[in-house]
Scaffold this active site. Sequence first.
Site, PDB file in Angstrom:
ATOM      1  CB  SER A  35      -3.730   0.285 -10.347  1.00 31.20           C
ATOM      2  OG  SER A  35      -2.942  -0.629 -11.020  1.00 31.20           O
ATOM      3  CG  HIS A  66      -4.929  -1.572 -15.391  1.00 28.71           C
ATOM      4  ND1 HIS A  66      -4.417  -0.364 -15.781  1.00 28.71           N
ATOM      5  CD2 HIS A  66      -4.277  -1.908 -14.248  1.00 28.71           C
ATOM      6  CE1 HIS A  66      -3.474   0.017 -14.913  1.00 28.71           C
ATOM      7  NE2 HIS A  66      -3.380  -0.909 -13.981  1.00 28.71           N
ATOM      8  CG  HIS A  88       1.412  -2.829 -16.056  1.00 29.35           C
ATOM      9  ND1 HIS A  88       0.069  -3.058 -16.288  1.00 29.35           N
ATOM     10  CD2 HIS A  88       1.477  -1.786 -15.202  1.00 29.35           C
ATOM     11  CE1 HIS A  88      -0.634  -2.181 -15.577  1.00 29.35           C
ATOM     12  NE2 HIS A  88       0.190  -1.402 -14.921  1.00 29.35           N
ATOM     13  CE1 TYR A  90       1.572  -6.659 -13.936  1.00 31.88           C
ATOM     14  CE2 TYR A  90       2.699  -4.588 -13.492  1.00 31.88           C
ATOM     15  CZ  TYR A  90       1.541  -5.324 -13.563  1.00 31.88           C
ATOM     16  OH  TYR A  90       0.332  -4.741 -13.292  1.00 31.88           O
ATOM     17  CD  GLU A  91      -0.465  -6.263 -18.147  1.00 28.54           C
ATOM     18  OE1 GLU A  91      -1.556  -6.754 -18.491  1.00 28.54           O
ATOM     19  OE2 GLU A  91      -0.183  -5.047 -18.291  1.00 28.54           O
ATOM     20  CB  ALA A 118      -1.680   2.717  -7.824  1.00 29.89           C
ATOM     21  CG  MET A 221       5.347  -2.667 -10.380  1.00 33.56           C
ATOM     22  SD  MET A 221       4.419  -4.186 -10.132  1.00 33.56           S
ATOM     23  CE  MET A 221       4.664  -4.435  -8.357  1.00 33.56           C
ATOM     24  CB  SER A 222       3.188   1.635 -14.808  1.00 33.94           C
ATOM     25  OG  SER A 222       2.769   2.665 -13.933  1.00 33.94           O
ATOM     26  CG  ASN A 245       1.299   0.456  -1.148  1.00 33.48           C
ATOM     27  OD1 ASN A 245       0.821   0.715  -2.254  1.00 33.48           O
ATOM     28  ND2 ASN A 245       2.505  -0.005  -0.981  1.00 33.48           N
ATOM     29  CG  HIS A 259      -3.490  -5.443  -7.251  1.00 39.72           C
ATOM     30  ND1 HIS A 259      -2.874  -4.292  -7.716  1.00 39.72           N
ATOM     31  CD2 HIS A 259      -4.507  -5.694  -8.116  1.00 39.72           C
ATOM     32  CE1 HIS A 259      -3.511  -3.872  -8.811  1.00 39.72           C
ATOM     33  NE2 HIS A 259      -4.497  -4.700  -9.075  1.00 39.72           N
TER      34      HIS A 259
HETATM   35 CL1  6GU Z   1       5.082  -0.932  -2.710  1.00 37.26          CL
HETATM   36  N1  6GU Z   1       5.846  -1.296  -5.158  1.00 37.26           N
HETATM   37  C1  6GU Z   1       5.670  -1.300  -6.471  1.00 37.26           C
HETATM   38  N2  6GU Z   1       6.686  -1.722  -7.238  1.00 37.26           N
HETATM   39  N3  6GU Z   1       4.533  -0.918  -7.068  1.00 37.26           N
HETATM   40  C2  6GU Z   1       3.533  -0.512  -6.286  1.00 37.26           C
HETATM   41  C3  6GU Z   1       3.639  -0.479  -4.912  1.00 37.26           C
HETATM   42  C4  6GU Z   1       4.849  -0.895  -4.370  1.00 37.26           C
HETATM   43  N4  6GU Z   1       2.475  -0.019  -4.403  1.00 37.26           N
HETATM   44  C5  6GU Z   1       1.669   0.236  -5.448  1.00 37.26           C
HETATM   45  N5  6GU Z   1       2.316  -0.060  -6.591  1.00 37.26           N
END
Ligand code: 6GU
Length: 285
Positions: A35, A66, A88, A90-91, A118, A221-222, A245, A259
């Site tokens: 990302s 993306h 991903h 989740y998509e 990310a 998530m990847s 983050n 996001h």
């Molecule tokens: Cl906090 N969680 C997840 N699952 N994916 C992220 C994230 C957090 N921050 C960036 N990508």
Amino acid sequence: SAPECSYTFEDYKETADWLLTRTDLRPKVAIICGSGLGGLADLLGDKAIFPYQDIPRFSQSTVPGHSGQLVFGKIEGKPCVCMQGRFHFYEGYALTKVTFPVRVFHLLGVKTLIVTNAAGGLNPDFQVGDIMFIKDHLNIPGITGQNPLFGPNEERFGVRFPCMSDAYDKGLLRIANKTASELGFSDFVRSGVYCMAAGPSYETVAECRLLRTLGGDAVGMSTVPEVVVARHCGLQVFGISLITNKVVMDYDSQEKTNHEEVLQTSKMRAKDLQSLVCSFLGKIE
Ligand code: 6GU
């Protein structure tokens, strides 16, 4: 429920051959951009660009940050292929679709896969903007029944029960650490365990505590499905998480993961990450 989709060896081969007839470049390295990290592909010289919609059997990128094209080109004189935008789970894509490009890369002759993403920082010592070299992963969807290698095994790619204890190449990690210190990046470069959650919702406080207890340093998530498939077919892997983050680990916190924050941080560190990957590429092989 699990979306299902399976490809034959010939499907991967057809896509690889489709690409091989359209470029003279024969990359040994493939890079999957996370990302907001697609800027890496802009560094390539002598580019050949293929939008995903033109490539047989490729999926589409549906997430902001993306862009959705495969870019062949040279970095530090080395031919590379770069996914500007990944797929991903989740998509709604089956993990066979998420990982389809990896087997295509293998058939193109790629030997090394670089994955970037990310991620949220679970390790309390991590700061926003830190770069984490991935030394291991927690495949949470895999443990609970969503592994890209589920189903009949294709022996032409690899063995039924591939080893994952050596998933992240130690030699590449050593080169990356050396590169980071030469660039003066040591203050914000860490290494740790990347934990994949399926998403798309971010984790609850209790879930973040769980993942930290399990040994995770960053969560995203990847990446993990691609790494599993890459190791299955013998690619060596180097992975980088950008800590965009900090996860919310206590109930008093007013922080909310979103996001936009993720994309903003990746923008802030994108240039450093690019110089790191470039110098790293100059040092391998
Ligand atoms: Cl906090 N969680 C997840 N699952 N994916 C992220 C994230 C957090 N921050 C960036 N990508």
